[in-house]
Design a protein around this motif. Structure first.
Motif, PDB file in Angstrom:
ATOM      1  N   ARG A 105      40.142  45.598  32.356  1.00  0.00           N
ATOM      2  CA  ARG A 105      38.983  44.704  32.299  1.00  0.00           C
ATOM      3  C   ARG A 105      39.388  43.318  31.813  1.00  0.00           C
ATOM      4  NH1 ARG A 105      34.262  46.461  28.333  1.00  0.00           N
ATOM      5  NH2 ARG A 105      35.943  46.049  26.857  1.00  0.00           N
ATOM      6  N   TRP A 106      40.268  43.273  30.784  1.00  0.00           N
ATOM      7  CA  TRP A 106      40.723  41.967  30.305  1.00  0.00           C
ATOM      8  C   TRP A 106      41.533  41.246  31.371  1.00  0.00           C
ATOM      9  CZ3 TRP A 106      45.307  39.443  29.478  1.00  0.00           C
ATOM     10  CH2 TRP A 106      45.252  38.307  28.693  1.00  0.00           C
ATOM     11  N   VAL A 107      42.414  42.000  32.074  1.00  0.00           N
ATOM     12  CA  VAL A 107      43.205  41.383  33.144  1.00  0.00           C
ATOM     13  C   VAL A 107      42.296  40.897  34.265  1.00  0.00           C
ATOM     14  CG1 VAL A 107      44.923  41.868  34.917  1.00  0.00           C
ATOM     15  CG2 VAL A 107      45.293  42.667  32.595  1.00  0.00           C
ATOM     16  N   GLY A 108      41.271  41.721  34.600  1.00  0.00           N
ATOM     17  CA  GLY A 108      40.334  41.287  35.628  1.00  0.00           C
ATOM     18  C   GLY A 108      39.597  40.021  35.236  1.00  0.00           C
ATOM     19  N   ARG A 109      39.190  39.947  33.972  1.00  0.00           N
ATOM     20  CA  ARG A 109      38.539  38.712  33.524  1.00  0.00           C
ATOM     21  C   ARG A 109      39.497  37.531  33.586  1.00  0.00           C
ATOM     22  NH1 ARG A 109      35.193  40.474  28.060  1.00  0.00           N
ATOM     23  NH2 ARG A 109      33.569  41.711  29.093  1.00  0.00           N
ATOM     24  N   ALA A 110      40.750  37.765  33.118  1.00  0.00           N
ATOM     25  CA  ALA A 110      41.698  36.659  33.105  1.00  0.00           C
ATOM     26  C   ALA A 110      42.105  36.218  34.502  1.00  0.00           C
ATOM     27  CB  ALA A 110      42.954  37.059  32.299  1.00  0.00           C
ATOM     28  N   VAL A 111      42.149  37.170  35.449  1.00  0.00           N
ATOM     29  CA  VAL A 111      42.626  36.841  36.787  1.00  0.00           C
ATOM     30  C   VAL A 111      41.500  36.369  37.683  1.00  0.00           C
ATOM     31  CG1 VAL A 111      43.725  37.809  38.837  1.00  0.00           C
ATOM     32  CG2 VAL A 111      44.600  38.382  36.586  1.00  0.00           C
ATOM     33  N   PHE A 112      40.312  36.958  37.562  1.00  0.00           N
ATOM     34  CA  PHE A 112      39.232  36.675  38.495  1.00  0.00           C
ATOM     35  C   PHE A 112      38.086  35.888  37.864  1.00  0.00           C
ATOM     36  CE2 PHE A 112      41.267  40.541  40.133  1.00  0.00           C
ATOM     37  CZ  PHE A 112      41.602  40.111  41.401  1.00  0.00           C
ATOM     38  N   TRP A 130      37.497  34.289  34.770  1.00  0.00           N
ATOM     39  CA  TRP A 130      37.697  32.985  34.135  1.00  0.00           C
ATOM     40  C   TRP A 130      38.094  31.911  35.142  1.00  0.00           C
ATOM     41  CZ3 TRP A 130      40.872  35.475  29.609  1.00  0.00           C
ATOM     42  CH2 TRP A 130      39.979  36.156  28.775  1.00  0.00           C
ATOM     43  N   PRO A 131      39.036  32.170  36.112  1.00  0.00           N
ATOM     44  CA  PRO A 131      39.288  31.132  37.127  1.00  0.00           C
ATOM     45  C   PRO A 131      38.054  30.796  37.959  1.00  0.00           C
ATOM     46  CG  PRO A 131      41.080  32.712  37.080  1.00  0.00           C
ATOM     47  CD  PRO A 131      40.015  33.266  36.208  1.00  0.00           C
ATOM     48  N   LEU A 132      37.258  31.822  38.313  1.00  0.00           N
ATOM     49  CA  LEU A 132      36.051  31.537  39.093  1.00  0.00           C
ATOM     50  C   LEU A 132      35.044  30.723  38.274  1.00  0.00           C
ATOM     51  CD1 LEU A 132      35.531  34.912  40.984  1.00  0.00           C
ATOM     52  CD2 LEU A 132      36.421  32.767  41.884  1.00  0.00           C
ATOM     53  N   VAL A 133      34.925  31.062  36.985  1.00  0.00           N
ATOM     54  CA  VAL A 133      34.009  30.289  36.132  1.00  0.00           C
ATOM     55  C   VAL A 133      34.487  28.848  36.011  1.00  0.00           C
ATOM     56  CG1 VAL A 133      33.163  30.056  33.771  1.00  0.00           C
ATOM     57  CG2 VAL A 133      33.145  32.287  34.873  1.00  0.00           C
ATOM     58  N   GLY A 134      35.803  28.678  35.801  1.00  0.00           N
ATOM     59  CA  GLY A 134      36.339  27.314  35.736  1.00  0.00           C
ATOM     60  C   GLY A 134      36.171  26.565  37.049  1.00  0.00           C
ATOM     61  N   LEU A 135      36.409  27.275  38.175  1.00  0.00           N
ATOM     62  CA  LEU A 135      36.205  26.647  39.482  1.00  0.00           C
ATOM     63  C   LEU A 135      34.757  26.238  39.665  1.00  0.00           C
ATOM     64  CD1 LEU A 135      37.369  25.944  42.292  1.00  0.00           C
ATOM     65  CD2 LEU A 135      36.772  28.261  43.005  1.00  0.00           C
ATOM     66  N   TRP A 136      33.813  27.131  39.283  1.00  0.00           N
ATOM     67  CA  TRP A 136      32.395  26.805  39.432  1.00  0.00           C
ATOM     68  C   TRP A 136      31.991  25.647  38.515  1.00  0.00           C
ATOM     69  CZ3 TRP A 136      28.127  27.477  42.220  1.00  0.00           C
ATOM     70  CH2 TRP A 136      26.894  27.221  41.621  1.00  0.00           C
ATOM     71  N   ARG A 137      32.457  25.705  37.266  1.00  0.00           N
ATOM     72  CA  ARG A 137      31.988  24.741  36.279  1.00  0.00           C
ATOM     73  C   ARG A 137      32.616  23.365  36.464  1.00  0.00           C
ATOM     74  NH1 ARG A 137      32.386  26.913  30.345  1.00  0.00           N
ATOM     75  NH2 ARG A 137      30.824  28.329  31.257  1.00  0.00           N
ATOM     76  N   TYR A 138      33.908  23.331  36.780  1.00  0.00           N
ATOM     77  CA  TYR A 138      34.606  22.047  36.794  1.00  0.00           C
ATOM     78  C   TYR A 138      34.893  21.513  38.191  1.00  0.00           C
ATOM     79  CZ  TYR A 138      35.345  23.321  31.938  1.00  0.00           C
ATOM     80  OH  TYR A 138      35.138  23.691  30.647  1.00  0.00           O
ATOM     81  N   VAL A 139      34.642  22.311  39.243  1.00  0.00           N
ATOM     82  CA  VAL A 139      34.904  21.839  40.605  1.00  0.00           C
ATOM     83  C   VAL A 139      33.637  21.855  41.444  1.00  0.00           C
ATOM     84  CG1 VAL A 139      36.230  22.222  42.709  1.00  0.00           C
ATOM     85  CG2 VAL A 139      37.311  22.587  40.488  1.00  0.00           C
ATOM     86  N   LEU A 140      33.029  23.058  41.585  1.00  0.00           N
ATOM     87  CA  LEU A 140      31.909  23.188  42.510  1.00  0.00           C
ATOM     88  C   LEU A 140      30.662  22.464  42.016  1.00  0.00           C
ATOM     89  CD1 LEU A 140      32.300  26.914  43.595  1.00  0.00           C
ATOM     90  CD2 LEU A 140      33.065  24.863  44.769  1.00  0.00           C
TER      91      LEU A 140
END
Length: 355
Positions: free
Chosen positions: A66-73, A75-85
């Motif tokens: 679960r931690w690896v899934g959060r770190a791999v999927f 958190w990057p998606l949240v960062g992509l949504w928050r700082y790019v999209l």
């Protein structure tokens, strides 16, 4: 699975049970008990192994995944949504407002609205009077067409229906009713004959087979199935108690064979030996290490002080004394005393005239 459920009261045999139920019950329960006890033991062993694997392996592995899934999927998606999209979407919204909404509003306000007002004026001042005139002409034409259609179509059609089609239809309906009654009578007679034939040839034999053969066999099978179900439940509960007893015995055996000797060795052997090693070896070694460290630190401090004095002596030898340097201490040699200072007009060597 809870193996310590309270035992159910034994089922009381109904008063209407016959010898068949009594004869079937005991063999079925014995056979089912023999078959169910190994299954219950294997089931309980698998349940214990599953709980152990879940607590020691699967749950930590799941948390890590679960931690690896959060770190791999995540958190990057949240960062992509928050700082790019989101900034990109805001930019697109602003661009759409500037390029589409504001021109469309201006076009509607300065082009379509005047055109709409002109069209409304043309509709109210030109098209509406023309429409009224055309409506009056159309109403007169419609009234003439209606009167002409009534005279040429409706009146002849009504006369034809009243004096020709209605009498002919009544005659046809009466003939059809008589023919339907005849066909119904013939079909009813044929149906009655077929019903009696089918009843005699199929229904009565099937009913006899059901009453004389299938019903008794079904009752016997129902008794056997009911007794098998009750025997399975009874055997499962008995197997649970057997499994609980075997599990407790294995736990006690494991405790006697492995846990208690290890505990005794730890308490009676390892703990005293550890205390002896701590008091006789480790503590003196620690004290000696502290003493060596303290002596080493003192020696290093003395060496640093000697090196500092040597550097100061070498600097004085090469460059001389720097008297009057503000903020620098005056270094004096410890073995040689300072010479007498020269007398000046503002200074004195006596205690009474000294500043």
């Amino acid at each position: 699975m809870d193996l310590e459920k309270p035992a159910r009261p034994p089922a009381v045999a109904p008063a209407g049970e016959g010898c068949l139920v009594v004869a079937v019950r005991l063999p079925v329960r014995v056979v089912v008990l023999v078959l169910v006890v190994p299954v219950r033991l294997v089931w309980d062993a698998l349940a214990v192994a599953g709980r152990f694997l879940n607590d020691t392996l699967l749950r930590p592995l799941g948390r890590a995944l679960r931690w690896v899934g959060r770190a791999v999927f995540v958190w990057p998606l949240v960062g992509l949504w928050r700082y790019v999209l989101v900034p990109f979407g805001k930019g697109l919204a602003w661009l759409g407002k500037v390029l589409v909404v504001l021109p469309a509003v201006a076009f509607h306000r300065h082009v379509l609205t005047p055109l709409g007002r002109g069209a409304a004026w043309v509709y109210a001042r030109v098209l509406t009077p023309v429409g009224h005139v055309l409506a009056a002409i159309g109403a007169g034409a419609w009234a003439g067409a209606v009167w002409l259609g009534r005279c040429l179509v409706v009146v002849p059609s009504a006369w034809l229906y009243r004096w020709v089609l209605a009498p002919v239809g009544r005659v046809v309906v009466r003939c059809a009713r008589g023919l339907a009654r005849l066909v119904a009578t013939v079909v009813a007679g044929i149906g009655t004959g077929l019903y009696r034939v089918v009843r005699i040839l199929l229904v009565l034999p099937a009913l006899a087979v059901w009453r004389r053969v299938l019903a008794p066999v079904g009752r016997v099978l129902a008794v056997v199935a009911r007794e098998a179900g009750e025997a399975f439940g009874h055997a499962w509960r008995v197997a649970g108690y057997v499994s609980l007893t075997v599990g407790r015995w294995l736990g006690r055996l494991f405790r006697w064979v492995l846990v208690e000797p290890v505990r005794w060795v730890y308490r009676s052997v390892l703990t005293p030996v550890g205390h002896v090693v701590r008091d006789a070896v480790l503590r003196p070694l620690g004290d000696a290490a502290h003493a060596v460290g303290r002596a080493t630190r003192q020696a290093l401090a003395a060496a640093r002080a000697s090196a500092r004095r040597a550097r100061a002596d070498l600097r004085r030898t090469l460059f001389g004394e720097r008297a009057g340097a503000e903020g620098e201490p005056q270094l004096t040699h410890r073995r040689e005393p300072d010479g007498p200072r020269a007398r000046t007009l503002g200074g004195s060597t006596t205690a009474l005239t000294k500043d």
